[in-house]
Design a protein around this motif. Sequence first.
Motif, short mmCIF file in Angstrom:
data_model
loop_
_atom_site.label_atom_id
_atom_site.label_comp_id
_atom_site.label_asym_id
_atom_site.label_seq_id
_atom_site.Cartn_x
_atom_site.Cartn_y
_atom_site.Cartn_z
N ASN A 1 -67.76 -93.18 -9.68
CA ASN A 1 -67.47 -94.31 -8.79
C ASN A 1 -68.22 -95.58 -9.19
N GLY A 2 -68.41 -95.81 -10.47
CA GLY A 2 -69.11 -96.99 -10.94
C GLY A 2 -70.61 -96.95 -10.73
N ARG A 3 -71.14 -95.81 -10.35
CA ARG A 3 -72.58 -95.64 -10.13
C ARG A 3 -73.13 -94.61 -11.10
N SER A 4 -74.43 -94.63 -11.29
CA SER A 4 -75.04 -93.63 -12.16
C SER A 4 -76.33 -93.10 -11.53
N ALA A 5 -76.73 -91.93 -11.99
CA ALA A 5 -77.96 -91.31 -11.51
C ALA A 5 -78.53 -90.45 -12.62
N LEU A 6 -79.83 -90.32 -12.62
CA LEU A 6 -80.54 -89.43 -13.52
C LEU A 6 -81.06 -88.29 -12.65
N ALA A 7 -80.81 -87.04 -13.05
CA ALA A 7 -81.17 -85.91 -12.20
C ALA A 7 -81.71 -84.76 -13.03
N THR A 8 -82.43 -83.87 -12.35
CA THR A 8 -82.93 -82.65 -12.96
C THR A 8 -81.92 -81.54 -12.72
N LEU A 9 -81.62 -80.79 -13.76
CA LEU A 9 -80.63 -79.73 -13.70
C LEU A 9 -81.29 -78.39 -13.39
N PHE A 10 -80.66 -77.65 -12.48
CA PHE A 10 -81.00 -76.25 -12.24
C PHE A 10 -79.74 -75.46 -12.45
N VAL B 1 -78.47 -87.09 -4.83
CA VAL B 1 -77.51 -87.47 -5.87
C VAL B 1 -76.16 -87.80 -5.24
N TRP B 2 -75.77 -87.03 -4.23
CA TRP B 2 -74.51 -87.27 -3.53
C TRP B 2 -74.44 -88.70 -3.01
N ARG B 3 -75.51 -89.13 -2.36
CA ARG B 3 -75.53 -90.50 -1.82
C ARG B 3 -75.62 -91.53 -2.94
#
Length: 160
Positions: free
Chosen positions: A59-68, A86-88
Amino acid sequence: MTSAVGDGANGKAWQGHRLRARRLGVETQHEAIVFMHRDCPVCRSEGFVARAQIELHANGRSALATLFQVTSALLTPGEVGLSEVVWRALGAEDGDEIKVKHPQPLASMSAVRAKVYGHRLELDRLRARSSMTSWPSAIRMSSWPPSSPPLQASRPTWRR
């Protein structure tokens, strides 16, 4: 599920994978956490392992996250489970297409590597930003160099 279309950063072709979003309802306070099935073809082809940092776009947004990774039927291999943070951040809905890939290396890390190999540490190189211009440098320059000496350990005082 690999694609190369013109919706990547800086107008470059996206070189990543696409998965379906699934809201898991996991509250992680402020940590960006995502979940993938261990047998997911994306995990296998990209070499994603538990606790890896991954870059997500939707949706034109980005995020950096830790994977499990999960091994149960909680997620199918074509899904990515998102924590509430991350959802928000992505403004996602169930079933949305989420693009995932390895994050770009931080430009400031080349300065750190240079220092390890005996070169001079230049502040201009440490201030370098990654290709994601909205993300701050890895090193917060407001605290560089330290303005106060480190805390000294003191002997405890005992009262009777």
